[in-house]
Write an enzyme that holds these catalytic residues in place. Structure first.
Site, PDB file in Angstrom:
ATOM      1  N   SER A 197      -3.546  -0.220   4.412  1.00 30.07           N
ATOM      2  CA  SER A 197      -4.268  -0.734   5.675  1.00 30.07           C
ATOM      3  C   SER A 197      -5.007  -2.041   5.360  1.00 30.07           C
ATOM      4  O   SER A 197      -5.751  -2.061   4.739  1.00 30.07           O
ATOM      5  CB  SER A 197      -5.002   0.174   6.678  1.00 30.07           C
ATOM      6  OG  SER A 197      -4.292   1.209   6.974  1.00 30.07           O
TER       7      SER A 197
ATOM      8  N   HIS B 187      -8.961  -1.151  12.404  1.00 26.93           N
ATOM      9  CA  HIS B 187      -9.384   0.223  12.146  1.00 26.93           C
ATOM     10  C   HIS B 187     -10.210   0.309  10.726  1.00 26.93           C
ATOM     11  O   HIS B 187     -10.698   1.114  10.618  1.00 26.93           O
ATOM     12  CB  HIS B 187      -8.158   0.978  12.239  1.00 26.93           C
ATOM     13  CG  HIS B 187      -7.329   1.096  11.251  1.00 26.93           C
ATOM     14  ND1 HIS B 187      -6.096   0.265  11.359  1.00 26.93           N
ATOM     15  CD2 HIS B 187      -7.186   1.674   9.990  1.00 26.93           C
ATOM     16  CE1 HIS B 187      -5.392   0.405  10.137  1.00 26.93           C
ATOM     17  NE2 HIS B 187      -6.099   1.280   9.564  1.00 26.93           N
TER      18      HIS B 187
ATOM     19  N   ASP C 222      -4.368  -5.198  15.684  1.00 32.40           N
ATOM     20  CA  ASP C 222      -5.269  -4.593  14.583  1.00 32.40           C
ATOM     21  C   ASP C 222      -5.950  -5.432  13.478  1.00 32.40           C
ATOM     22  O   ASP C 222      -5.378  -5.226  12.278  1.00 32.40           O
ATOM     23  CB  ASP C 222      -4.448  -3.386  14.005  1.00 32.40           C
ATOM     24  CG  ASP C 222      -5.185  -2.388  13.477  1.00 32.40           C
ATOM     25  OD1 ASP C 222      -6.442  -2.497  13.218  1.00 32.40           O
ATOM     26  OD2 ASP C 222      -4.758  -1.314  13.006  1.00 32.40           O
TER      27      ASP C 222
END
Length: 714
Positions: free
Chosen positions: A649, A84, A220
């Site tokens: 992230s 992402h 991810d």
């Protein structure tokens, strides 16, 4: 009296000292954290984590494109981050014919790596404390505006002194609400290329349904490479650039994780508000966040109607939709968590105790009005917070709420310029128009703008809305559909072609009367407006908040404190740690998930839970290679109790030897209040197991050459 003072001092709100809570500065690891970390399993020295003179872990951690974290994992500048985090670049490089977002991509060699238009990584060089220097320029009698000006002036000098003639980017940042200041030295690299990504069905498996949830089964991750001049210095994109030889890169461990294993994360957490007063929490829960959630959901729904009908439209809006969706669920989770845990009430109890301490004779002159000032600010800005979030929701999801104003300012200057000046301005204006309109789909833009105008005009009622929107709403009963359609038809901003025609024949009166320009200018003027009353409220609040933090630290001088996150490099440490048993997870202990659970969620052709047929076939054959756990299963995700937030992230999850064991990508919704208050029982970080990452690259994707350039520890 001495007993009372001692009781109040010991019971004031402080940030707890649990080892698994905190986002710590690397320069203070030896003094504040190293001993605790060693007890938990760290085998590195503090110098091996942060060193100015020698390579250390910090040299392998980069801020990725300004909003995420990534890590260097090979001697040739290979970068690992979340799927992402790379989403924008992957979408940009994709076409309906070569849809890397949907189908995945792995470069067969260096020449096949793909360069997005704009993508950068930032290396952290060093930091230092300049608190005394900056506070020495301030006096108690200064207004907040005077104080801010003095801080900015001294910060500019510090930044110039340390940038080595422009070689480095230097940033002076405020901490503890203006009670401390540090400068950070960075080096930016702008030639960053896509190496590979799994298909979206793996990288985003579970979609919005599983977002912020556990158990999770998401791959991810995505991979990039940093390029530089042959001498290793930053350079603009060139075919002559070479892979960067980093000062340090992370070895990759195949040993797997067990519950209670030591785990540390280095990264760039974006924003926490652990010192936020009770009134601020109450304002967010009751006024700001509900407006954010409602506006975001409306924009998503309007976009999705059109995205579902066209692969091309979906590709063009995928990144914007994903970004809005992520924060939509985040804010709803925060409302639920902050309400359930009665966080505002807990903070208020601490503030009541602080207020008693603050109003003792020795403290009253300095701290006596702090709580009253903070409470006054929130009581007078609650409705504004609701209004602002509806307005920001429109600006975030409706491109034409802001685009005409943004382009129109340049068109104004162009219109008023002479012929020679226009000739100079034209190329940049045209390039800006081309870029802005390249992927716009007008049916989406009209639907989102009309719907958001209606929501804003009807729901932001406790605070004056933008005057032109009010005027239009009064005329059309707050049904903006016909107005928006007519505005797009008549406006020069209705298409790229109309703007091109305007550039050939600029007319100030036409621009002034343009409906989309008038509307956008109205919205942006409202967004930036600040009354004299609001200016004073903000100044009073800023001072009171600074004094609140100063006072709480003064009352508890022996406690260990970490500053709120603000996108500067931090370290957090804890352990691999399970949650209570969950029947949705097939794993024997609820700290990891397996491919068995992933396949159990599989729904053919489902937008969120589809999986590639090849993955299903490989699972059925148990074709896991060297990446299976020693117990035979294929791991996917695992949990730690590290203290992270947005911006982390893509952060590396490291074992006690500094070896990569996973990549952080999410948190659990039960602890969504974590940006405000750390929950030692519920707070978890959700990570991709590095063994699953390598299995996807090597076995599933056939890109073994990528794994071969890493240093693998078995």
């Amino acid at each position: 009296m001495k007993k009372l003072i001692l009781f109040l001092t010991m019971s004031l709100m402080v940030l707890p000292v649990r080892a698994d809570e905190g986002m710590w500065f690397l320069m203070f690891i030896e003094r504040l954290n190293h001993r605790d970390m060693q007890k938990m399993g760290l085998q590195l020295t503090s110098e091996e984590i942060y060193s100015i003179n020698n390579h250390s872990l910090k040299d392998a951690i980069v801020q990725f494109n300004g909003g995420c974290t990534a890590e260097i994992i090979s001697k040739d500048g290979l970068v690992l981050t979340n799927h992402h985090c790379g989403y924008d670049a992957i979408a940009e490089l994709s076409t309906p014919e070569a849809n890397y977002l949907k189908n995945g991509f792995w470069a067969a060699n260096r020449a096949g790596e793909l360069k997005p238009k704009e993508l950068s990584v930032r290396f952290f060089v060093r930091m230092d404390d300049v608190t005394k220097r900056i506070l020495g320029k301030l006096t108690p009698g200064m207004t907040e505006a005077e104080r801010e000006k003095a801080v900015q002036q001294e910060s500019a000098l510090i930044e110039k002194e340390n940038n080595e003639g422009g070689k480095y980017v230097v940033s002076v940042r405020s901490f503890f609400q203006g009670n401390e200041y540090y400068y950070f030295v960075y080096q930016d690299y702008k030639d960053v290329r896509l190496v590979g990504t799994p298909p979206e069905s793996i990288g985003k498996f579970g979609g919005d349904t599983d977002n912020w949830e556990w158990p999770r089964h998401t791959g991810d991750f995505s991979m990039f490479r940093v390029y530089a001049n042959p001498d290793g210095s930053p350079a603009e994109y060139s075919v002559n650039n070479v892979p960067l030889k980093p000062k340090h890169y992370l070895p990759v461990s195949l040993k797997g994780v067990q519950e209670n294993d030591f785990a540390m994360i280095l990264g760039y957490p974006g924003r926490t508000n652990r010192w936020m007063p009770a009134g601020g929490i109450e304002q967010n829960v009751k006024f700001a966040y509900p407006a954010w959630v409602e506006s975001s959901k409306l924009g998503m729904d309007k976009m999705k109607v059109h995205m579902d009908k066209s692969d091309e439209v979906r590709l063009h809006y995928a990144s914007q939709y994903a970004s809005v969706a992520n924060y939509w669920k985040n804010r709803q989770g925060m409302i639920d968590a902050l309400t359930k845990h009665k966080t505002a009430a807990e903070k208020k109890m601490a503030e009541d105790k602080f207020n008693k301490w603050a109003n003792m004779p020795a403290n009253k002159d300095k701290y006596g009005t702090v709580i009253a000032t903070l409470n006054n600010f929130y009581s007078k800005t609650n409705e504004k917070a609701r209004h602002d979030n509806y307005l920001v929701g429109m600006l975030r999801t409706a491109t034409f709420a802001a685009l005409p104003y943004s382009l129109g300012r340049g068109l104004e200057a162009y219109t008023n310029a002479n012929e020679a000046a226009r000739a100079q301005m034209l190329p940049d204006l045209q390039a800006g128009i081309d870029e802005s309109y390249a992927t716009l789909y007008m049916p989406i833009e009209k639907d989102v703008l009309a719907a958001q105008l209606n929501l804003y005009a009807t729901k932001a009622v406790g605070y004056p809305i933008a005057p032109y929107v009010k005027e239009l709403g009064d005329k059309n009963g707050n049904n903006f559909t016909a107005y928006v359609n007519d505005a797009f038809n008549s406006s020069i901003f209705g298409s790229k072609e109309k703007l091109a025609a305007f550039l050939q024949n600029p007319n100030a009166e036409v621009l002034k009367k343009d409906e989309l320009y008038k509307l956008s200018s109205d919205l942006l003027t409202k967004y930036r407006a600040k009354s004299d009353e609001q200016t004073k409220l903000d100044a009073d609040y800023s001072k009171a908040f600074r004094l609140l933090v100063e006072g709480m630290r003064e009352a508890n001088p022996t406690a260990k404190y970490y500053p709120d996150a603000n996108s500067t490099l931090r370290l957090t440490y804890g352990k691999v740690r399970s949650l209570p048993k969950d029947k949705r997870n097939d794993a024997k202990v609820n700290y990891y998930t397996t491919m068995q659970g992933e396949v159990a969620k599989y729904k053919p052709n489902d937008e969120e839970f589809d999986l590639p047929k090849k993955l299903i076939d490989m699972y059925n054959k148990k074709d896991f290679g060297q990446y299976a756990d020693k117990k035979g299963y294929m791991p996917v995700n695992f949990l730690t109790d590290n203290d992270i937030t947005g911006g982390n992230s893509g952060s590396p999850v490291l074992n006690g030897k500094g070896e990569l064991i996973g990549v952080a990508f999410d948190g659990n919704i039960e602890a969504m209040a974590g940006d405000v208050i750390f929950d030692k029982d519920l707070q978890r970080t959700i990570n991709v197991d590095i063994r699953y990452v390598l299995w996807i690259i090597d076995k599933f994707s056939g890109a073994k050459h990528i794994v071969d350039e890493m240093t693998i520890v078995r």
